[in-house]
Design a protein around this motif. Structure first.
Motif, PDB file in Angstrom:
ATOM      1  N   GLY A   1       0.989  -0.941  -0.068  1.00 57.06           N
ATOM      2  CA  GLY A   1       0.425  -0.267  -0.290  1.00 57.06           C
ATOM      3  C   GLY A   1       0.896   0.878  -0.016  1.00 57.06           C
ATOM      4  N   ALA A   2       0.608   2.669  -0.372  1.00 59.47           N
ATOM      5  CA  ALA A   2       0.439   3.368  -0.161  1.00 59.47           C
ATOM      6  C   ALA A   2       1.506   4.266   1.140  1.00 59.47           C
ATOM      7  N   ASN A   3       2.167   5.263   1.263  1.00 55.59           N
ATOM      8  CA  ASN A   3       2.723   5.793   2.383  1.00 55.59           C
ATOM      9  C   ASN A   3       1.319   6.139   2.915  1.00 55.59           C
ATOM     10  N   GLY A   4       1.465   5.791   4.607  1.00 58.11           N
ATOM     11  CA  GLY A   4      -0.199   6.036   5.142  1.00 58.11           C
ATOM     12  C   GLY A   4      -1.439   5.974   5.271  1.00 58.11           C
ATOM     13  N   ALA A   5      -0.575   4.413   4.577  1.00 64.05           N
ATOM     14  CA  ALA A   5      -2.061   3.607   4.568  1.00 64.05           C
ATOM     15  C   ALA A   5      -2.129   2.506   5.355  1.00 64.05           C
ATOM     16  N   GLY A   6      -1.369   2.701   6.456  1.00 66.31           N
ATOM     17  CA  GLY A   6      -1.151   2.299   7.650  1.00 66.31           C
ATOM     18  C   GLY A   6      -0.816   0.584   8.000  1.00 66.31           C
TER      19      GLY A   6
ATOM     20  N   ALA B   1      -5.747  -2.976 -11.691  1.00 63.85           N
ATOM     21  CA  ALA B   1      -5.803  -2.008 -10.511  1.00 63.85           C
ATOM     22  C   ALA B   1      -4.470  -1.551  -9.892  1.00 63.85           C
ATOM     23  N   VAL B   2      -3.892  -2.959  -9.543  1.00 63.98           N
ATOM     24  CA  VAL B   2      -2.814  -3.271  -9.205  1.00 63.98           C
ATOM     25  C   VAL B   2      -1.317  -2.495  -9.033  1.00 63.98           C
ATOM     26  N   LYS B   3      -1.586  -2.727 -11.137  1.00 66.28           N
ATOM     27  CA  LYS B   3       0.035  -2.461 -12.023  1.00 66.28           C
ATOM     28  C   LYS B   3      -0.251  -0.732 -12.146  1.00 66.28           C
ATOM     29  N   LYS B   4      -1.561  -0.416 -11.830  1.00 74.11           N
ATOM     30  CA  LYS B   4      -1.466   1.145 -12.393  1.00 74.11           C
ATOM     31  C   LYS B   4      -0.633   1.718 -10.602  1.00 74.11           C
ATOM     32  N   ALA B   5      -1.531   1.279  -9.767  1.00 73.52           N
ATOM     33  CA  ALA B   5      -1.598   2.033  -8.668  1.00 73.52           C
ATOM     34  C   ALA B   5       0.369   1.041  -7.488  1.00 73.52           C
ATOM     35  N   TYR B   6       0.902   0.727  -7.950  1.00 68.30           N
ATOM     36  CA  TYR B   6       1.984   0.571  -7.200  1.00 68.30           C
ATOM     37  C   TYR B   6       3.265  -0.317  -7.385  1.00 68.30           C
ATOM     38  N   LEU B   7       2.766  -1.158  -9.282  1.00 67.60           N
ATOM     39  CA  LEU B   7       3.905  -1.516  -9.801  1.00 67.60           C
ATOM     40  C   LEU B   7       4.019  -0.469 -10.870  1.00 67.60           C
ATOM     41  N   GLY B   8       3.967   1.064 -11.126  1.00 66.97           N
ATOM     42  CA  GLY B   8       4.196   1.314 -11.754  1.00 66.97           C
ATOM     43  C   GLY B   8       3.868   1.432 -13.297  1.00 66.97           C
ATOM     44  N   GLU B   9       2.854   0.866 -13.917  1.00 69.50           N
ATOM     45  CA  GLU B   9       2.661  -0.258 -15.068  1.00 69.50           C
ATOM     46  C   GLU B   9       1.794   0.445 -15.802  1.00 69.50           C
TER      47      GLU B   9
END
Length: 250
Positions: free
Chosen positions: A50-55, A242-250
């Protein structure tokens, strides 16, 4: 119920090793964790991304007794540890490699490693575990008399991992092990995490480098603003758009 490290001699659990049920955590009036639930089975590598601040870090700190939850239940090997302080959790078989490594800079490498065995009493077993740690991290043996604060970032990460393994945990929680490391060290650290898992230690991994985390994980959970938004097999999440776009830079 405990798993020996490394390899062999572990009893098979008839329940999840770790169960987090409807966990809530507040910082004052701010709810940082909003009712998350997940499980870690014996022998798995589970990634929490998850992103920074996600917990993510808050979740680990709550599991290891550093933060008290405001709701929910945490079970470790079937025992309720929801309100158990951290110093009592370590002897149960759980170790935490904190974000930022947190080595004792003014102590030697060997002294740092021995701090990881502070709950153990059998000196022969401690020596045996130290030999195993040195076998896995040869650089630590080479630098055993060196002050920990003089090590490189990658070497300090190895030391933090070795210190955690000195308690012979059945479950090890790792928080951002690749943070601030060169690509070469990142690859080396993830190779070591894979080896630790293959040796019989269950791993719960928090990591911003989602691609690396998913590459070694069995399953993963995506945490967004205190809630789990996705969960599944690591390969499945690696191919999720969604994971590719948000976290994998794809």
């Amino acid at each position: 119920m405990r798993a020996a490290w490394p390899g062999g001699g572990k009893e098979v659990l008839d329940m999840p090793m770790l169960e987090v049920k409807d966990l809530h955590v507040h910082y004052g009036v701010i709810e940082a964790i909003k009712g998350i639930s997940f499980e870690v089975e014996q022998g798995e590598v589970i990634a929490l991304i998850g992103a920074n601040g996600a917990g993510k870090t808050t979740t680990l700190h709550t599991i290891t007794g550093l933060i008290r939850p405001t709701g929910g239940t945490i079970l470790f090997e079937g025992r309720d540890i929801t309100r158990t302080p951290g110093y009592k959790i370590v002897p149960m078989g759980m170790a935490h490699v904190p974000e930022g490594r947190r080595v004792f800079a003014q102590l030697t490498v060997l002294d740092n490693l021995m701090m990881g065995a502070y709950t153990r009493r059998d000196k022969d077993e401690i020596r045996e575990t130290l030999a195993m740690v040195y076998e896995r991290f040869p650089r630590l043996e080479e630098r055993k008399t060196q002050m920990a604060g003089t090590l490189s970032g990658g070497e300090q990460q190895m030391l933090a991992m070795g210190r955690a393994l000195m308690s012979r945990p059945s479950l090890i929680l790792m928080d951002e092990p690749s943070m601030g490391l060169s690509p070469i060290f990142v690859n080396e650290i993830f190779d070591i995490i894979r080896q630790v898992s293959q040796s019989g230690t269950t791993v719960l991994l928090v990591e911003q480098n989602a691609k690396k985390a998913l590459s070694i994980a069995d399953r993963a959970y995506v945490l967004e603003t205190g809630r789990i938004s996705l969960a599944g097999d690591a390969d499945e999440l690696m191919n999720n758009e969604a994971v590719k776009k948000a976290y994998l830079g794809e």
